[in-house]
Scaffold this motif. Sequence first.
Motif, short mmCIF file in Angstrom:
data_model
loop_
_atom_site.label_atom_id
_atom_site.label_comp_id
_atom_site.label_asym_id
_atom_site.label_seq_id
_atom_site.Cartn_x
_atom_site.Cartn_y
_atom_site.Cartn_z
N MET A 50 0.84 -1.19 0.00
CA MET A 50 0.00 0.00 0.00
C MET A 50 0.88 1.24 0.00
O MET A 50 2.09 1.16 0.16
CB MET A 50 -0.92 0.01 1.22
CG MET A 50 -0.21 0.09 2.55
SD MET A 50 -1.34 0.34 3.95
CE MET A 50 -1.91 2.00 3.63
N THR A 51 0.23 2.36 -0.18
CA THR A 51 0.93 3.63 -0.13
C THR A 51 0.17 4.54 0.83
O THR A 51 -0.83 4.15 1.43
CB THR A 51 1.05 4.26 -1.54
OG1 THR A 51 2.01 5.30 -1.51
CG2 THR A 51 -0.30 4.76 -2.06
N LEU A 52 0.66 5.73 0.99
CA LEU A 52 -0.01 6.76 1.79
C LEU A 52 -0.21 7.98 0.91
O LEU A 52 0.36 8.08 -0.17
CB LEU A 52 0.84 7.11 3.02
CG LEU A 52 1.10 5.96 4.01
CD1 LEU A 52 2.15 6.37 5.04
CD2 LEU A 52 -0.19 5.54 4.69
N MET A 59 -0.10 10.36 9.86
CA MET A 59 -0.99 9.31 10.35
C MET A 59 -0.62 7.93 9.82
O MET A 59 -1.32 6.96 10.06
CB MET A 59 -2.44 9.64 9.96
CG MET A 59 -2.93 10.99 10.43
SD MET A 59 -2.58 11.41 12.16
CE MET A 59 -3.48 10.19 13.05
N GLY A 60 0.52 7.83 9.12
CA GLY A 60 0.96 6.57 8.55
C GLY A 60 0.98 5.41 9.53
O GLY A 60 0.40 4.35 9.26
N PRO A 61 1.62 5.57 10.70
CA PRO A 61 1.65 4.45 11.65
C PRO A 61 0.25 4.01 12.10
O PRO A 61 0.00 2.81 12.24
CB PRO A 61 2.47 5.01 12.82
CG PRO A 61 3.34 6.04 12.20
CD PRO A 61 2.49 6.67 11.12
N GLU A 62 -0.65 4.96 12.28
CA GLU A 62 -2.01 4.62 12.68
C GLU A 62 -2.74 3.86 11.58
O GLU A 62 -3.46 2.88 11.83
CB GLU A 62 -2.77 5.91 13.03
CG GLU A 62 -4.17 5.67 13.52
CD GLU A 62 -4.88 6.96 13.91
OE1 GLU A 62 -6.11 6.99 13.76
OE2 GLU A 62 -4.22 7.92 14.33
N ILE A 63 -2.57 4.29 10.34
CA ILE A 63 -3.21 3.63 9.20
C ILE A 63 -2.67 2.21 9.05
O ILE A 63 -3.43 1.25 8.89
CB ILE A 63 -3.02 4.45 7.91
CG1 ILE A 63 -3.77 5.78 8.02
CG2 ILE A 63 -3.48 3.66 6.68
CD1 ILE A 63 -3.43 6.78 6.93
N ILE A 64 -1.36 2.05 9.12
CA ILE A 64 -0.74 0.73 8.98
C ILE A 64 -1.22 -0.20 10.09
O ILE A 64 -1.53 -1.36 9.85
CB ILE A 64 0.80 0.86 8.97
CG1 ILE A 64 1.24 1.56 7.68
CG2 ILE A 64 1.47 -0.50 9.12
CD1 ILE A 64 2.68 2.02 7.69
N ASP A 81 1.98 -8.48 7.09
CA ASP A 81 3.10 -7.57 6.86
C ASP A 81 2.62 -6.49 5.90
O ASP A 81 2.10 -6.81 4.83
CB ASP A 81 4.28 -8.33 6.26
CG ASP A 81 5.46 -7.42 5.95
OD1 ASP A 81 5.77 -6.52 6.76
OD2 ASP A 81 6.08 -7.61 4.89
N VAL A 82 2.76 -5.25 6.29
CA VAL A 82 2.39 -4.14 5.41
C VAL A 82 3.66 -3.54 4.84
O VAL A 82 4.57 -3.15 5.58
CB VAL A 82 1.58 -3.06 6.16
CG1 VAL A 82 1.35 -1.86 5.27
CG2 VAL A 82 0.26 -3.64 6.65
N GLN A 83 3.74 -3.51 3.52
CA GLN A 83 4.87 -2.91 2.84
C GLN A 83 4.42 -1.61 2.19
O GLN A 83 3.50 -1.61 1.37
CB GLN A 83 5.42 -3.84 1.77
CG GLN A 83 6.01 -5.11 2.32
CD GLN A 83 6.53 -6.04 1.22
OE1 GLN A 83 6.35 -5.79 0.03
NE2 GLN A 83 7.17 -7.11 1.62
N LEU A 84 5.06 -0.52 2.59
CA LEU A 84 4.77 0.77 1.96
C LEU A 84 5.54 0.86 0.66
O LEU A 84 6.73 0.57 0.61
CB LEU A 84 5.17 1.92 2.87
CG LEU A 84 4.27 2.18 4.06
CD1 LEU A 84 4.80 3.35 4.88
CD2 LEU A 84 2.84 2.44 3.64
#
Length: 108
Positions: A50-52, A59-64, A81-84
């Motif tokens: 995913m991306t931001l 808010m990236g950490p909250e979204i992940i 596992d979430v890969q940005l």
Amino acid sequence: MSENAAPTFEDVKKYVHPVKDPEIGLSIVELGLLYDSDFNPEDHSLTVKMTLTSQMCPMGPEIISGVKMMAREIPGVREVDVQLVWNPPWDPKVHCSEDAKAILGIWD
């Protein structure tokens, strides 16, 4: 979806849909922030790409965290596992759903 079926990207989007970008107030699915997913049946792990909205999204950490929490609810998934990814860069004119574009006032 059964416990034995591998989750598809559509399944992932369904489960993760409640996760919102707190600054925009819309689902990250409607914003087009999810790019892909891959399920490994050997260890029941799910990788979400995913991306931001920006690389500096506060808010990236909250979204992940929200993505991980909701994706763990998918039957058969044990680890997430979430890969940005930053390519392609998020563009609301390209990635947002038609509903999200209307809410954001994006008209082609």
